[in-house]
Design an enzyme around this catalytic site. Structure first.
Site, PDB file in Angstrom:
ATOM      1  N   GLU A  33     -10.282  -8.847   5.113  1.00 21.48           N
ATOM      2  CA  GLU A  33      -8.883  -8.425   5.078  1.00 21.48           C
ATOM      3  C   GLU A  33      -8.827  -6.915   5.006  1.00 21.48           C
ATOM      4  OE1 GLU A  33      -6.349 -10.887   2.798  1.00 21.48           O
ATOM      5  OE2 GLU A  33      -4.831  -9.330   2.521  1.00 21.48           O
ATOM      6  N   ARG A  34      -8.076  -6.333   5.953  1.00 21.47           N
ATOM      7  CA  ARG A  34      -7.991  -4.871   6.094  1.00 21.47           C
ATOM      8  C   ARG A  34      -9.364  -4.259   6.341  1.00 21.47           C
ATOM      9  NH1 ARG A  34      -2.792  -5.514   7.127  1.00 21.47           N
ATOM     10  NH2 ARG A  34      -1.790  -6.656   5.437  1.00 21.47           N
ATOM     11  N   LYS A  87      -6.529 -11.800  -8.991  1.00 22.41           N
ATOM     12  CA  LYS A  87      -5.174 -11.525  -8.481  1.00 22.41           C
ATOM     13  C   LYS A  87      -4.367 -12.772  -8.800  1.00 22.41           C
ATOM     14  CE  LYS A  87      -2.621 -10.593  -4.161  1.00 22.41           C
ATOM     15  NZ  LYS A  87      -2.747 -10.237  -2.722  1.00 22.41           N
ATOM     16  N   GLU A 129       1.930 -12.193  -4.684  1.00 20.50           N
ATOM     17  CA  GLU A 129       1.939 -12.510  -3.254  1.00 20.50           C
ATOM     18  C   GLU A 129       1.492 -13.940  -2.972  1.00 20.50           C
ATOM     19  OE1 GLU A 129       1.429  -8.163  -1.197  1.00 20.50           O
ATOM     20  OE2 GLU A 129      -0.438  -9.230  -1.595  1.00 20.50           O
ATOM     21  N   LYS A 183      -3.478  -0.353  -9.159  1.00 22.00           N
ATOM     22  CA  LYS A 183      -3.548   0.487  -7.964  1.00 22.00           C
ATOM     23  C   LYS A 183      -3.082   1.896  -8.306  1.00 22.00           C
ATOM     24  CE  LYS A 183      -2.955  -3.194  -4.547  1.00 22.00           C
ATOM     25  NZ  LYS A 183      -2.435  -3.575  -3.218  1.00 22.00           N
ATOM     26  N   ASP A 228       1.805   0.347  -2.892  1.00 20.22           N
ATOM     27  CA  ASP A 228       0.654  -0.310  -2.284  1.00 20.22           C
ATOM     28  C   ASP A 228      -0.113   0.624  -1.353  1.00 20.22           C
ATOM     29  OD1 ASP A 228      -1.172  -2.181  -1.507  1.00 20.22           O
ATOM     30  OD2 ASP A 228       0.173  -3.290  -0.191  1.00 20.22           O
ATOM     31  N   GLU A 252      -6.174   0.872   5.197  1.00 21.02           N
ATOM     32  CA  GLU A 252      -5.140  -0.086   5.586  1.00 21.02           C
ATOM     33  C   GLU A 252      -3.881   0.620   6.065  1.00 21.02           C
ATOM     34  OE1 GLU A 252      -3.986  -2.793   2.466  1.00 21.02           O
ATOM     35  OE2 GLU A 252      -2.241  -3.532   3.569  1.00 21.02           O
TER      36      GLU A 252
END
Lengths: 571, 571
Positions: free
Chosen positions: B52-53, B168, B172, B240, B245, B273
């Site tokens: 992912e990314r 996580k 989301e 983060k 984000d 990203e």
């Protein structure tokens, strides 16, 4: 006071022009007489309605038979002083002279006549065979002559003021007198003799070049100079402005100063075959004025322009392409008009007389041609165009078995040593076709104008230019100047939004954006390709190419020669 | 002298670094100790081998089982001082903890161990249900706790020095303790309790936001501040760097200065990203140094970076993306190292110590992040990205039924009056999550740093900026600066050809060309779109957009979130 009815019409249009431009562009000058009696538009319109190198839709003559549209065309044409129209492509079909077609030609002539515009036709030299069924088209054959006589009589019964024929013979595959061992003069004179009783003329094109080793730029001269003085007096040789083919910039065709007794006319190209089609803004009056600065207007009998007119609602595809139609007409009337005057007149009549618009836009128009030259082919480069459509760059293009003079490397001659076509006395000696003084000037790399440098010289990459830069660095900077100029045009136009209607503002903005992107594409394709020969870096003080040569070399624009590429060339 | 075996390894790598960079970058400093005991790379690698990314091919852990490649990775990672690796995506599959997978994790751990790198795993909070077949994953359920205990014992049998879990949860769409009415603290503490006997830790992410009306930038704070002090001592909250984000520029997350007793670590994103994927050169040390200038390094317990490593031969897709891996490792070791020092070190070791290369390229790298911010999202703009892949601009994007905080208009709030998200005390009051002094500074449009202006304020188009320009004109010029900066990078790089190998020169040149074209695309998309609100002209003294808004709005880049767009975004 006018010496004829049509003179009154021109006077009226002149008055309207003065009224619409106000006093902003020129002092009132009520003494007007045209420089040429014949001011002709050549339409490269095909019987199927397509237009060769047409970028504004279909033919107004051969597609929809829209008589009102043809009338509007006549009025527009007359308003800029044009008085003749060749209705069909120089690559002429024999069917042009069929009785059925001629009946329609009569209709068109009847529509144009009140506007002082006479009709001409391009003819196929082999018409007696292909249309008439004769076994030959030899101009010395009696049956052939008889066929032409009858055909011309038929035409004049239908169109009593018919102007005459335009002929492309023995050129790019078209038939001609040379097919029968006869000269261009013999071919042209035969037709001239037939037309003479009807007061018709023959416009005989000099655009010829054979697939041999001779420098293509020299060939028309070599073929026509021996015939100087051998043409009847109702033949006019129609000579393209330059020796090759409507490139963004060419020196003038040496025939203009070499032919001594033969009537000549210049063929200019109004449609932008090699100047960005209907996407790029390129005002051509400066290019044509440059021609007239070297070729005396009085040395010519007449003037023709290859039209950019189609059935698009705005006539020419690009709003500013109309300016070239206008400029051609104005220069045909008075070749000494300055580009500034013409641009100012046209802008005032087309958009607004507001000086906040007219002044910057006049400057933009006048500079536009040099900008296009810079991003396409500066310093005398020529014919770097993609094969076929002639829209984008393809300086590397070659194809197995293709004659070399249909490929760019024939013209740019790039190698590890330098760039350009050696046409000096040590090279192809094309310079010697010019008058002694010019020949000497062009022959010397130190005195040859830089605008023609790579036309006449193969120049070493490290040759010192007037700027003090090497040829390579100068070439890079010229391309960069071209891109910068295209961007300036866009920024200037964006500032015009307050002064004009939203529709045309957006239309032109969209085109100018394409032009900037295409300019970058041209810069990158040409510089990166030539760099493979020069082996030198792009100067640090300019923007560097943003495309990749290998990808640009793979790119193909899939359009015919009858289309404007809607999104431009760049990808 | 080293206090452990691995210290000796770090010392050896440091010596090699000094040797390779010569004396050009720094004075010899033989006293070295890392700022953080835990310096971790988070790999967002999926069990199917995608990342992912990830923009550099497939996972080195989960695609080919190439042990030699994993060993090379370990050596590289250790050489920059990293000592932990989370082997799988935070969007974790329950299968991560299957016995089959854990057997392979043991193999990886065995390869990494000699290089001082411990293995961690991301876990799915619902694993007891989805993998274990239990009816619940409630952290207070005894069967659930028992399941985790057994699973953790299994892991430590295979990997005795296993580092712990990254979670996580309730973010989301991922499961978490809130699904059962429990808090993040209850969830994290249950896992911490299970790991504690094995010396394992829990890194619990604070990246949470609900689909409600609350300003998304405020939500993590609102959710975690009430839990401050409620976490066991082997839980670290992984936050983060910014409140949203990984945008090109964000203010720091207010949690860093608000949480008083809970251990924290920062999650930086090494993979680009939101910074042009593996096409754009964006050296991120300046962005991370900016973070450390506001958040005291000592306030953090550890540091994590989301990796940009894949199985591409050059590891990271873009040769210069490696510099971000390197910079992350170096800053994790010493957050006070300057971007210049890191860039200089990396360039010297990666290409050459020739100062004609290292000096201009150091400057290029250090400026690159600001350049990217300028052409993407200057002045505090954020999240103007195209939906899904986050590569190009789509500031207009909305979709029926989509939660608004997944769309750019939620963030830029453009309207006829101005631009930006009002997070002042009169707006969402996000400023109040910062310490009083900063809150007051950010709250006042006159004192708020311009780099964060549109993050914290809805600013009128005619607001006067420090440059003296209006907001609109300044915005235009910032985008123009971004394009100019991208072009400068390309031109600088083109000048480096003499100093490095042809292959890498061409690879990077191709990427930089994409970056310039993409920068123009960003400028045009954002300015033309915002212009529909501002109704103001693009300033005359800058380059004007060359694309058309309607066409850009139709454009879709058809790639997944696991891919680098090979040709860039621009068309």
């Amino acid at each position: 006071m006018a010496s004829s009815d049509i003179g009154l019409l021109y006077g009226a249009f002149h008055l309207l022009r003065l009224q619409q431009t106000g006093a902003s562009c020129q002092a009132l000058n009520i003494e007007e007489a045209p420089a040429y009696d014949l001011r002709i538009l050549d339409h490269w319109d095909n019987p199927d309605g397509t237009i060769e190198r047409g970028f504004a839709g279909s033919s107004i003559f051969w597609s929809k038979n829209d008589r009102e549209r043809i009338r509007e065309y006549a009025r527009a044409n007359a308003s800029v002083g044009i008085n003749g129209a060749v209705l069909n492509n120089v690559n002429a079909k024999p069917q042009t002279l069929s009785s059925e077609t001629l009946t329609w030609v009569r209709t068109v002539a009847d529509i144009l006549r009140p506007y002082g515009i006479r009709v001409f036709l391009s003819v196929n030299f082999a018409s007696p065979m292909r249309l008439g069924g004769l076994p030959t088209a030899d101009p010395l054959d009696k049956a052939v002559v008889y066929w032409w006589e009858k055909k011309v009589e038929e035409i004049y019964r239908l169109v009593p003021d018919f102007g005459g024929f335009l002929v492309k013979a023995n050129s790019e595959g078209e038939p001609g007198p040379c097919d029968y061992g006869r000269s261009h003069a013999q071919g042209a004179n035969m037709l001239a003799r037939v037309l003479k009783p009807h007061k018709g003329i023959v416009m005989w094109r000099t655009f010829v070049y054979s697939p041999n080793d001779e420098d293509r730029a020299k060939q028309a001269y070599k073929e026509f100079m021996p015939l100087d003085g051998k043409f009847l007096d109702n033949v006019i040789l129609q000579i393209k402005n330059g020796p090759i083919d409507f490139q963004p910039r060419e020196p003038y065709s040496p025939l203009f100063t070499a032919l001594k007794t033969t009537p000549m006319m210049v063929e200019l190209q109004v449609t932008q075959e090699y100047l960005g089609a209907a996407n790029h803004l390129a005002f051509l009056a400066p290019m044509w004025s440059e021609f007239f600065s070297l070729v005396e207007p009085q040395s010519l009998r007449a003037i023709a322009g290859v039209a950019n007119v189609g059935d698009d609602r705005n006539w020419c595809g690009h709003h500013f392409a109309q300016a070239n139609w206008y400029a051609f007409g104005r220069l045909a009337w008075n070749p000494r008009l300055t580009p500034e005057t013409i641009a100012c007149e046209w802008l005032s009549q087309t958009f607004t007389t507001d000086t906040r618009f007219v002044r910057p836009m006049t400057e933009l128009m006048v500079q536009s041609h040099e900008t296009v030259v810079n991003y396409m082919m500066p310093l005398g480069l020529h014919h770097l165009f993609a094969s076929g459509h002639h829209y984008g760059p393809q300086p590397w293009f070659t194809a197995p078995g293709m004659r070399s003079d249909w490929t760019p490397p024939y013209y740019h001659r790039s190698d590890a040593r330098g760039l350009g076509f050696d046409r000096t006395r040590r090279g192809s000696d094309a310079v010697s076709q010019y008058p002694e003084e010019l020949a000497t000037q062009y022959d010397d790399i130190q005195t040859c104008p830089e605008r023609y440098l790579l036309w006449f010289h193969h120049v070493p990459w490290d040759h010192r230019m007037q700027s003090g830069r090497t040829l390579w660095d100068e070439l890079c900077h010229r391309y960069a100047d071209g891109v910068a100029g295209a961007r300036r045009m866009l920024a200037t136009w964006d500032g015009m939004e307050p002064y004009i209607d939203a529709k045309r503002f957006a239309d032109v903005q969209r085109k100018l954006r394409i032009q900037v992107r295409d300019a970058e594409w041209w810069r990158d394709a040409c510089l990166l390709y030539f760099q493979t020969f020069s082996g030198r870096p792009i100067p640090a003080d300019m923007e560097h190419p943003v495309h990749n040569l290998d990808e640009m070399m793979q790119f193909r624009l899939d359009i015919s020669n009858y289309e404007n590429p809607v999104g431009g060339y760049s990808r």
